[in-house]
Scaffold this motif. Structure first.
Motif, PDB file in Angstrom:
ATOM      1  N   SER A   5       0.816  -1.211   0.000  1.00  0.00           N
ATOM      2  CA  SER A   5       0.000   0.000   0.000  1.00  0.00           C
ATOM      3  C   SER A   5       0.853   1.266   0.000  1.00  0.00           C
ATOM      4  O   SER A   5       0.456   2.287  -0.506  1.00  0.00           O
ATOM      5  N   LYS A   6       2.065   1.185   0.603  1.00  0.00           N
ATOM      6  CA  LYS A   6       2.854   2.398   0.737  1.00  0.00           C
ATOM      7  C   LYS A   6       3.979   2.503  -0.276  1.00  0.00           C
ATOM      8  O   LYS A   6       4.454   3.562  -0.574  1.00  0.00           O
ATOM      9  N   LEU A   7       4.416   1.362  -0.757  1.00  0.00           N
ATOM     10  CA  LEU A   7       5.594   1.358  -1.617  1.00  0.00           C
ATOM     11  C   LEU A   7       5.179   1.215  -3.063  1.00  0.00           C
ATOM     12  O   LEU A   7       4.614   0.208  -3.453  1.00  0.00           O
ATOM     13  N   GLY A 124       0.843   0.766  14.493  1.00  0.00           N
ATOM     14  CA  GLY A 124       0.558   0.250  13.152  1.00  0.00           C
ATOM     15  C   GLY A 124      -0.768  -0.483  13.243  1.00  0.00           C
ATOM     16  O   GLY A 124      -1.752   0.061  13.747  1.00  0.00           O
ATOM     17  N   SER A 125      -0.795  -1.744  12.805  1.00  0.00           N
ATOM     18  CA  SER A 125      -2.008  -2.553  13.004  1.00  0.00           C
ATOM     19  C   SER A 125      -2.215  -2.739  14.493  1.00  0.00           C
ATOM     20  O   SER A 125      -3.286  -2.485  15.031  1.00  0.00           O
ATOM     21  N   GLY A 126      -1.159  -3.210  15.168  1.00  0.00           N
ATOM     22  CA  GLY A 126      -1.156  -3.273  16.624  1.00  0.00           C
ATOM     23  C   GLY A 126      -0.184  -2.225  17.148  1.00  0.00           C
ATOM     24  O   GLY A 126       0.328  -1.406  16.371  1.00  0.00           O
ATOM     25  N   GLY A 147      -5.168  -1.293  18.308  1.00  0.00           N
ATOM     26  CA  GLY A 147      -4.361  -0.286  17.607  1.00  0.00           C
ATOM     27  C   GLY A 147      -5.031   0.197  16.333  1.00  0.00           C
ATOM     28  O   GLY A 147      -6.272   0.230  16.227  1.00  0.00           O
ATOM     29  N   GLY A 148      -4.197   0.555  15.357  1.00  0.00           N
ATOM     30  CA  GLY A 148      -4.705   1.100  14.096  1.00  0.00           C
ATOM     31  C   GLY A 148      -5.570   0.097  13.350  1.00  0.00           C
ATOM     32  O   GLY A 148      -6.566   0.470  12.710  1.00  0.00           O
ATOM     33  N   GLY A 149      -5.198  -1.178  13.428  1.00  0.00           N
ATOM     34  CA  GLY A 149      -5.983  -2.222  12.756  1.00  0.00           C
ATOM     35  C   GLY A 149      -7.363  -2.344  13.379  1.00  0.00           C
ATOM     36  O   GLY A 149      -8.343  -2.649  12.682  1.00  0.00           O
ATOM     37  N   SER A 163     -12.571   3.232   2.810  1.00  0.00           N
ATOM     38  CA  SER A 163     -11.135   3.467   2.987  1.00  0.00           C
ATOM     39  C   SER A 163     -10.866   4.056   4.365  1.00  0.00           C
ATOM     40  O   SER A 163     -11.754   4.637   4.998  1.00  0.00           O
ATOM     41  N   PHE A 164      -9.611   3.890   4.780  1.00  0.00           N
ATOM     42  CA  PHE A 164      -9.181   4.430   6.068  1.00  0.00           C
ATOM     43  C   PHE A 164      -9.385   5.950   6.083  1.00  0.00           C
ATOM     44  O   PHE A 164      -9.882   6.515   7.050  1.00  0.00           O
ATOM     45  N   ASP A 165      -9.007   6.589   4.986  1.00  0.00           N
ATOM     46  CA  ASP A 165      -9.115   8.052   4.928  1.00  0.00           C
ATOM     47  C   ASP A 165     -10.567   8.514   5.058  1.00  0.00           C
ATOM     48  O   ASP A 165     -10.862   9.522   5.705  1.00  0.00           O
ATOM     49  N   ILE A 258      -1.222   7.275  12.753  1.00  0.00           N
ATOM     50  CA  ILE A 258      -1.360   8.683  13.150  1.00  0.00           C
ATOM     51  C   ILE A 258      -1.656   9.591  11.949  1.00  0.00           C
ATOM     52  O   ILE A 258      -2.548  10.441  12.010  1.00  0.00           O
ATOM     53  N   ARG A 259      -0.889   9.390  10.873  1.00  0.00           N
ATOM     54  CA  ARG A 259      -1.144  10.112   9.625  1.00  0.00           C
ATOM     55  C   ARG A 259      -1.253  11.641   9.791  1.00  0.00           C
ATOM     56  O   ARG A 259      -2.002  12.314   9.071  1.00  0.00           O
ATOM     57  N   GLY A 260      -0.539  12.186  10.773  1.00  0.00           N
ATOM     58  CA  GLY A 260      -0.548  13.636  10.967  1.00  0.00           C
ATOM     59  C   GLY A 260      -1.928  14.177  11.297  1.00  0.00           C
ATOM     60  O   GLY A 260      -2.204  15.376  11.134  1.00  0.00           O
TER      61      GLY A 260
END
Ligand SMILES: Nc1ncnc2c1ncn2[C@@H]1O[C@H](COP(=O)(O)OP(=O)(O)O)[C@@H](O)[C@H]1O
Ligand SMILES: CC(C)(COP(=O)(O)O)[C@@H](O)C(=O)NCCC(=O)O
Length: 359
Positions: A5-7, A124-126, A147-149, A163-165, A258-260
């Protein structure tokens, strides 16, 4: 961490030139959106290349990288990478750490000689909580599976967001009081004797138990907001208790969750403030989501921090000219969401020596 997803690897020929038989290229880590360019010279040797990667993705996607790109993934330990990534950022990037409390961002100047020890909380996920005592010196002292997951998974279940966003954005239009049971819902006001104001959340998601409202009338916006507060608050609280346990004065939060996001950071900060009675402050990292990926990169033996700092490391900001004169400085506090790019130049000689390749 390197995950699909990020790379987004892309071949970028405009950064390539030939000079006396040497092919020059560039590896570019754009940490804002993670654009990653592979130099043309690598095409010839791609099948002999080994890339460092860390986290679950390094295991899960190793075969796919080999099959589709011919690239071998060399797995690096996730905790090692998180710590070296965080240490690198804190030492190399100006204004990397900041606080975010009640809507106010404030840069924290950290003296390199007084960096350790600190608690690194990677969401992250956890969630992993790591006591960092120096370069390569650390202990994972705690963690939590909320956590994030959990935010993204439960959020999807409850709101049908795609989506997460979208889920994060939705939370900003919500009101958690529609779902959370507050101290005032139980006591009719403050419970001052034990220091609880009427607005304190007594029980996250506690309202639907007693409200007459139909379940389908609960709005996704409010659900998302309650969820974000519940998870961020819980992480902030556990983090502070661990800092207390090991007498750590600094708590640094990182991780892709966190994504700012201002509200996420404010909630974490609030929890740390509340439980420490104002003694401790939560700090955040501008490049919070890329600690592992940076750490994996740092693990190239001949490409260590000192080498980068001395020769090839360039910090660039999307805003262009620095806000203060002289050398490159970080953005002013108002522009903290702008992430710096880290550009590392290298040529084919360096690439080949890194991999013992002759071309
Ligand atoms: N665009 C996104 N898509 C999915 N998850 C995201 C996104 N942005 C932030 N996140 C958060 O990041 C978490 C995953 O973090 P990450 O560090 O990538 O963990 P992992 O190493 O487990 O993949 C997700 O659970 C979610 O909370
Ligand atoms: C297993 C993990 C280290 C994996 O890291 P992640 O991919 O979540 O960033 C992390 O999810 C974690 O620390 N989970 C919490 C486990 C626990 O201590 O309960």
């Amino acid at each position: 961490m390197l995950s699909s997803s990020k790379l987004k690897p892309s071949l970028c020929d405009n950064s390539v030139s030939r000079n006396k038989g040497k092919i020059r290229g560039q590896v570019r880590y754009n940490l804002g959106s993670m654009v990653w360019s592979v130099p043309l010279s690598t095409i010839a040797v791609l099948d002999r290349l080994k890339f460092k990667a860390t986290g679950g993705g390094a295991y899960k996607f190793a075969d796919m990288f080999k099959e589709r790109l011919g690239v071998s993934i060399e797995k690096e330990d996730e905790m090692n990478c998180l710590v070296s990534g965080a240490n690198f950022l804190l030492k190399a990037i100006h204004h990397e750490a900041f606080t975010h409390f009640k809507g106010q961002k404030k840069i924290v100047q950290i003296d390199h000689n007084d960096l350790f020890p600190y608690l690194l909380v990677n969401i992250g996920s956890g969630v992993s909580m790591i006591k960092v005592d120096g370069d390569g010196k650390y202990e994972r002292v705690s963690g939590t599976n909320v956590g994030g997951g959990t935010f993204w998974g439960l959020g999807r279940l409850l709101t049908k967001c795609k989506s997460f966003d979208e889920l994060l954005e939705l939370s900003q239009q919500g009101d958690n009081r529609e779902l959370d049971k507050l101290v005032e819902d139980i006591y009719g006001g403050d419970y001052s004797k034990i220091g609880l104001s009427k607005g304190t959340i007594a029980a996250s998601f506690g309202k639907p138990i007693s409200n007459n409202k139909e379940l389908e009338d609960y709005r996704p916006e409010d659900i998302s907001m309650s969820l974000l507060r519940m998870i961020s608050n819980n992480i902030g609280q556990i983090a502070y208790l661990n800092a207390l346990r090991f007498k750590l004065k600094r708590i640094l939060f990182g991780g892709f969750f966190i994504r700012g996001h201002a509200y996420t950071m404010d909630t974490i900060s609030d929890a740390v403030h509340f439980w420490s009675k104002g003694d401790a402050k939560a700090m955040f990292l501008r490049h919070e989501g890329f600690l592992g990926a940076l750490g994996a990169f740092m693990s190239y033996e001949k490409h260590g921090l000192d080498d980068l700092m001395a020769h090839q490391f360039v910090e660039r900001f999307p805003m262009g000219a620095p806000s203060e004169g002289g050398k490159i400085h970080g953005p002013s506090p108002g522009n903290l969401s702008d992430k710096a790019s880290i550009v590392i130049d290298f040529d084919s000689d360096m690439l080949c020596s890194l991999y013992n390749i002759e071309i």
